[in-house]
Design an enzyme around this catalytic site. Structure first.
Site, PDB file in Angstrom:
ATOM      1  N   LYS A 110       0.844  -1.204   0.000  1.00 38.81           N
ATOM      2  CA  LYS A 110       0.000   0.000   0.000  1.00 38.81           C
ATOM      3  C   LYS A 110       0.877   1.251   0.000  1.00 38.81           C
ATOM      4  O   LYS A 110       1.914   1.284   0.683  1.00 38.81           O
ATOM      5  CB  LYS A 110      -0.880  -0.031   1.254  1.00 38.81           C
ATOM      6  N   SER A 185      -9.579   1.594   3.041  1.00 40.29           N
ATOM      7  CA  SER A 185      -8.756   2.342   2.124  1.00 40.29           C
ATOM      8  C   SER A 185      -7.692   1.514   1.401  1.00 40.29           C
ATOM      9  O   SER A 185      -7.137   1.979   0.412  1.00 40.29           O
ATOM     10  CB  SER A 185      -8.050   3.478   2.882  1.00 40.29           C
ATOM     11  N   SER A 209      -9.552  -0.746   7.305  1.00 42.45           N
ATOM     12  CA  SER A 209      -9.025  -0.620   5.937  1.00 42.45           C
ATOM     13  C   SER A 209      -8.302  -1.826   5.379  1.00 42.45           C
ATOM     14  O   SER A 209      -7.992  -1.851   4.194  1.00 42.45           O
ATOM     15  CB  SER A 209      -8.100   0.585   5.853  1.00 42.45           C
TER      16      SER A 209
HETATM   17  N1  GLN Z   1     -13.081   4.000   6.468  1.00 37.98           N
HETATM   18  C1  GLN Z   1     -12.457   4.392   7.690  1.00 37.98           C
HETATM   19  C2  GLN Z   1     -12.037   5.848   7.600  1.00 37.98           C
HETATM   20  O1  GLN Z   1     -12.275   6.428   6.611  1.00 37.98           O
HETATM   21  C3  GLN Z   1     -11.286   3.507   8.003  1.00 37.98           C
HETATM   22  C4  GLN Z   1     -10.093   3.817   7.207  1.00 37.98           C
HETATM   23  C5  GLN Z   1      -8.886   3.061   7.605  1.00 37.98           C
HETATM   24  O2  GLN Z   1      -8.957   2.027   8.288  1.00 37.98           O
HETATM   25  N2  GLN Z   1      -7.756   3.593   7.224  1.00 37.98           N
HETATM   26  O3  GLN Z   1     -11.477   6.384   8.494  1.00 37.98           O
END
Ligand code: GLN
Length: 518
Positions: A110, A185, A209
């Site tokens: 990532k 994400s 994420s």
């Molecule tokens: N969807 C969640 C957010 O927008 C989690 C994102 C993540 O785990 N980085 O914060």
């Protein structure tokens, strides 16, 4: 299993023979390459160690698979073709080494993890031209274990989002249905693994994420216990929530990667100085027979889509038939998790993102008038809409007049949530729950409604607030959508070995989703 003959066919392709012969060779090559990419990481690693497959051929196969699938899924932000082939050639020259468990295995990472000499953007324009001069700890561990890094995966900007639609560069598509989101994400990581572009990827999980994109794409994703994997070199979002973890096509593959990236690192003060278990050996330590699985009733409320509920219920009855004992447990503050998480995550984000000032990292606005103009314009041009929204909300909940009402209250509720998890986990070996209330949704369908998007995270956020580990894995396919449905196992702190072992046992008996896709 790949035969040594494929090596010659791949060589023939690389030397670019001509005309009709070339087309024929190319077809043979593509089939051979797809075959390599269909192996699990475990199978590929074994074939590499036995010299049935060379590192260069493994990398060539994955790069060819990327060429074939990227136009449809856009999972990669940067592909390091030359670097990966050179690293693989160097490995082949040295020869396999059993002390390097991922010797020659192609992986992707990532874009939130720093990679030495390889562009790292975190999905943001503000880091468009940023090339770190060091590796994140987890990346360093991968390289030391012999893995070859093919490139960097697309992600929501600074990991803020649930679909990759918040990336400043491109929207990744779900390899199971390209009209759908892959989740986020770490959507680029999940899509890349699911499409067979690599054998594993690293993601980060601040509020789901890793687990949520794994569930939406139909692969495996593990969020380790907070402190199990060093955050050194990870571009921070919410520092008290962020964890690095693997995405793979099987639970066993996941165990192999976790064993490599876990461990103590003094450069992260929150990283646990605790020996790393042998997760692969532990895979058969926890049979389903006699396992007590807690089913949190709040995760099966009204918001759960009927087809997801049906797949979960089927998985639970299969587990029961195998001798697992299902016990109902309660996590009463689950409904407060969304508000609590977004206050804490945004507060930490507003502080972490203050470092992007146009002076030290990345983008700097041109023709600036003075220092304030430099800050304002660099940040205005560099950050996307969702990131700006979160910086503003985060600064608001931390401001002197509102700190007690929001941030302090959220920190208190966070403690209640953790205590509830620990109490529930006292009664069983692990908790078991859906990951996402719905299967992968259509690209663009929620982008205009950020609140609705936040609600999609209802089942994943609370685990990060509690700091505990969670393993997301496919448990079947929705009857209506034909899309994968995932469930997650939650465990006590540092119980990754038990979770992986339970997941491995479940994987043997639950319906698969078929991989790789496309
Ligand atoms: N969807 C969640 C957010 O927008 C989690 C994102 C993540 O785990 N980085 O914060």
């Amino acid at each position: 299993m790949q035969q040594p003959g494929a090596v010659t066919r791949a060589d023939a392709y690389r030397t670019q023979t001509h005309s009709i012969a070339q087309t024929a060779v190319q077809n043979i090559f593509e089939n051979a390459m797809t075959e390599i990419c269909s192996l699990s990481l475990t199978q590929a690693a074994q074939a590499l160690q036995k010299k049935e497959l060379s590192a260069v051929d493994a990398v060539t196969a994955c790069l060819a698979r990327m060429d074939a699938t990227e136009p449809r899924i856009a999972a990669m932000l940067t592909v390091d073709r030359e670097g990966a082939l050179a690293a693989a050639a160097a490995l082949d020259k040295e020869g396999p080494n059993p002390a390097k468990p991922l010797w020659g295995v192609p992986v992707t990472v990532k874009d939130a993890l720093s990679t030495k000499g390889l562009r790292t953007t975190a999905g943001s324009r503000i880091l468009e031209n940023y090339t770190p001069f060091y590796d994140a700890f987890a990346v360093q561990q991968l390289r030391e274990a012999g893995a070859v890094i093919l490139g960097k995966n697309n992600m929501d900007e600074f990991a803020m989002g649930s679909t990759t639609e918040n990336s400043s560069y491109q929207t990744t598509r779900n390899p199971r249905d390209v009209n759908r989101v892959p989740g986020g994400s770490s959507g680029g990581s999940a899509a890349s693994v699911t499409a067979g572009q690599c054998f594993a990827s690293l993601g980060t999980d601040t509020g789901g994420s890793i687990r949520q994109p794994a569930s939406l794409c139909g692969c495996v994703g593990l969020k380790p216990t907070y402190g199990r994997v060093s955050r050194y070199g990870v571009i921070a979002y919410g520092s008290s929530l962020d964890q690095v973890g693997p995405l793979t096509r099987s639970v066993e593959d996941c165990a192999r990667v976790l064993g490599v990236i876990a461990g103590h690192d003094q450069r992260d003060g929150t990283c646990a100085p605790r020996p790393v278990d042998d997760y692969v050996t532990a895979l058969n330590s926890k049979p389903l027979k006699g396992a007590r699985l807690g089913i949190p009733k709040e995760f099966f409320g009204e918001g759960l889509a009927p087809e997801v509920r049906a797949v979960c219920q089927n998985a639970m009855s299969i587990a029961q038939a195998q001798g697992a004992e299902l016990v109902e447990v309660s996590l009463p503050h689950t409904d407060a998790a969304i508000a609590t998480y977004y206050i804490i995550a945004m507060a930490e984000a507003s502080s972490n993102l203050a470092r992007f000032d146009g002076v030290r990292y990345g983008r700097r606005a041109a023709d600036i008038k003075n220092l304030e103009d430099l800050y304002v314009r660099s940040r205005t041009e560099g950050f996307g809409q969702e990131v700006k929204r979160r910086i503003m909300l985060g600064a608001y909940v931390l401001s002197s007049g509102y700190y007690d009402a929001y941030y302090r209250k959220a920190a208190q509720v966070r403690r209640l949530i953790r205590d509830e998890y620990l109490a529930a986990l006292d009664k069983c070996d692990a908790l078991w729950a859906p990951v996402s209330p719905v299967p992968a949704w259509n690209v663009g369908s929620l982008t205009a409604d950020p609140l609705q998007m936040y609600l999609m995270d209802a089942y994943t956020l609370s685990l990060n607030l509690a700091g505990l580990p969670g393993l997301s894995m496919p448990v079947g396919v929705g009857a209506e959508s034909g899309l994968p449905v995932g469930m997650q196992l939650f465990g006590k702190a540092f119980a990754e070995g038990e979770l992986l072992s339970l997941g491995h046992a479940l994987e043997q008996v639950l319906p698969g989703v078929g991989a790789p896709a496309l």
